[in-house]
Design a protein around this motif. Sequence first.
Motif, PDB file in Angstrom:
ATOM      1  N   ILE A  98     -10.581  -4.950  -5.288  1.00  0.00           N
ATOM      2  CA  ILE A  98     -11.182  -4.817  -3.968  1.00  0.00           C
ATOM      3  C   ILE A  98     -10.370  -3.913  -3.045  1.00  0.00           C
ATOM      4  CG2 ILE A  98     -11.879  -6.069  -1.887  1.00  0.00           C
ATOM      5  CD1 ILE A  98     -13.760  -6.448  -4.303  1.00  0.00           C
ATOM      6  N   PHE A 101     -10.867  -0.364  -3.965  1.00  0.00           N
ATOM      7  CA  PHE A 101     -12.233   0.030  -3.594  1.00  0.00           C
ATOM      8  C   PHE A 101     -12.284   0.386  -2.104  1.00  0.00           C
ATOM      9  CE2 PHE A 101     -16.740  -1.078  -2.602  1.00  0.00           C
ATOM     10  CZ  PHE A 101     -17.371  -0.283  -3.546  1.00  0.00           C
ATOM     11  N   VAL A 102     -11.757  -0.504  -1.290  1.00  0.00           N
ATOM     12  CA  VAL A 102     -11.748  -0.277   0.163  1.00  0.00           C
ATOM     13  C   VAL A 102     -10.869   0.928   0.510  1.00  0.00           C
ATOM     14  CG1 VAL A 102     -11.090  -1.264   2.395  1.00  0.00           C
ATOM     15  CG2 VAL A 102     -12.195  -2.709   0.686  1.00  0.00           C
ATOM     16  N   VAL A 121      -7.580  -2.033  10.691  1.00  0.00           N
ATOM     17  CA  VAL A 121      -7.001  -2.627   9.476  1.00  0.00           C
ATOM     18  C   VAL A 121      -5.497  -2.826   9.666  1.00  0.00           C
ATOM     19  CG1 VAL A 121      -6.463  -2.255   7.024  1.00  0.00           C
ATOM     20  CG2 VAL A 121      -8.711  -1.641   7.897  1.00  0.00           C
ATOM     21  N   PHE A 157     -10.597 -11.534  -2.668  1.00  0.00           N
ATOM     22  CA  PHE A 157     -11.675 -10.583  -2.933  1.00  0.00           C
ATOM     23  C   PHE A 157     -12.222  -9.965  -1.641  1.00  0.00           C
ATOM     24  CE2 PHE A 157     -11.382 -12.610  -6.970  1.00  0.00           C
ATOM     25  CZ  PHE A 157     -11.812 -11.670  -7.890  1.00  0.00           C
ATOM     26  N   LEU A 158     -11.563 -10.237  -0.524  1.00  0.00           N
ATOM     27  CA  LEU A 158     -12.056  -9.712   0.742  1.00  0.00           C
ATOM     28  C   LEU A 158     -11.047  -8.784   1.422  1.00  0.00           C
ATOM     29  CD1 LEU A 158     -13.869 -12.921   2.046  1.00  0.00           C
ATOM     30  CD2 LEU A 158     -14.891 -10.899   1.021  1.00  0.00           C
ATOM     31  N   GLY A 159     -10.179  -8.199   0.631  1.00  0.00           N
ATOM     32  CA  GLY A 159      -9.277  -7.183   1.166  1.00  0.00           C
ATOM     33  C   GLY A 159      -8.076  -7.739   1.911  1.00  0.00           C
ATOM     34  N   PHE A 162      -2.300  -4.937   4.159  1.00  0.00           N
ATOM     35  CA  PHE A 162      -1.127  -4.243   3.643  1.00  0.00           C
ATOM     36  C   PHE A 162      -1.416  -3.548   2.313  1.00  0.00           C
ATOM     37  CE2 PHE A 162       3.016  -3.866   1.531  1.00  0.00           C
ATOM     38  CZ  PHE A 162       3.655  -3.091   2.476  1.00  0.00           C
TER      39      PHE A 162
END
Lengths: 287, 325
Positions: A98, A101-102, A121, A157-159, A162
């Motif tokens: 994840i 991906f992000v 972020v 799974f949600l980022g 860091f």
Amino acid sequence: MRDSRELKIYRKKEWNSKNLVVFLILLLGSFVLLTPLWWMISTSLKSTQEILQFPPSFFPKQFHFSNYIEAWKTGDFTRWSMNTLLIAVASTVGNVLINSFVAYGFAKVSFKGRNALFVLVLSTMIIPGFVTLIPQYILFSKLGWVNTYLPLIVPAFLGSAFNIFLIRQFMMTVPNEIIEAAFMDGASHFRIWWSIVMPLVKPALLTVGIFSFTGAWNDLLTPLLYLSDEKLYTLQLGLQTFKGSIQTQWNYLMAMSVMVLIPIILIFFLFQSYFIKGANLSAGMKE
Amino acid sequence: MKQIDTTLPKIQFTEKASKAAILPTASQSKWKRNITGYVFIFPWLVGFVGLTAGPLLFALYASFTDYNITSKMNFIGLDNYKRMFTLDDMFWTSLWNTVYYVIFSVPLTTAGAIFAAVLMNQKIKGIKVFRTIFYLPAILSGVAVYFLWMQLLSPSTGLVNQFLHMFGIDGPNWLFDPKWTKPALILMKMWSVGGGMLLYLGRMQGISPSLYESAELEGANSFQKFFHITLPLITPIIFFDVITSTIGSFQIFQEAYVMTQNGTGGPANSMLFYNLHMWNNAFKSFDMGYASAMAWFLFIIIMVLTVLNLKAGKKWVYYEGGDGK
């Protein structure tokens, strides 16, 4: 005598007095840092009589390897190990997939609001985990997730800010020409991320993976909060409850502790260079 | 492999756009690019809304209520905050314990890490082995390590006091003496100095040797080289390290929980840290509203400290090429 003098010329300035002092300090430091680990192993091998002896011995008189078997039997350690492994592997997979991906989105796709969102972020990094802990607990309990592994795995799974930052740093070094060329060839962004960029940033992915695994392995807070059924315990939680049942059997406690740390030590020696890469990547960060 | 069609018209790119993958406008419109971008960051967006921003706002709202999970939430205004500052002695105790820990542990670990990195930066045979030894304790954490230190610090049979005894020093009762519990935890923290050391070392190895050579030509000694070259050049890392370790130390919880028999706070509450007190309020007495007020106060403290650090950093952090932005 003459030989050593010649050697000195070959090894340019290897042993001047400054280096010797540094070497001695490092030797002393290493001794200080390693002694606790030695003490742990030594205590774990002593007999129950020997741990009570005063002053304590530095070497066990006899090696009682049976302590390890005894300690293992006191709790449900086999099950707890499997549980911990499952959680650690799942959260490693989540983190690596994840976050890369992000990170690709932030590094290689130009979309509206990208820079502002990336600042967002980074700014979430300063939010103390404890501030969101209580509402998260309420959320997960309303979802009926308490006493399951979901609260321990789903967040991976949600980022994580860091890790996104770390992988993005690495992805920025991938030349855009490669991506453009693949695009002309008709590859989609997802295809490019998966088959071109992911292999190129493998070192960063490994670094994130290792830190996720060790982080999940060593975590006590989350299992403590969400798991009450002893069958679901992780090693950290098992070890913590185990303390109550055998109070000051230090030899058993240390045997247990050694076993819990062994996988981490193994990972450390196998992937040492990636730990160092991770530190260097972070060291390269500017505000 | 399909041949790339070289007859495509060359597109002029602005500098800003070229930072991202440039896509031939014919094959992807702006609109499609935006969609793609948001698909990629979607997991983070869900996490941000569901696990960060949402909870943050919920905690703020809950801090003005008497929420306790079971009954309805009643709005009680600033009562939680009043209770925190005026009625709850333990709040001040826990805040003081935490500040004490941060004030000592952050500078000590930072200085220790820099010192270790300077040593590791010398050209000595076997330096890699030393680096491994110093870094190893930094990756070990969790209950096993806390148990180990409880053993090392035990008053009579512990290794630490045995060592002091060799020099004729009567060691303190560490975890059993309110005066010595926090120093004991700081000592334990120092064991993992290798993590910070690696950060500084990474930076130091990027410093060009020619800087040192020209300083040597001008007759600078090791200390002058450190204070005039190394130290200014690693300030960005010191800055980053101080901010992150301040945030981290402020949230000390696990070791205190394990070392005080499930979070009771140790002798004379000397190990009742802020997060431990919050945890006990939230998950032992289910005083969620009050704990949320504590959580938000912690958030404010961390924000203020970070802003102060950022402001102060502008004065002492050295960036090559002037401005660090």
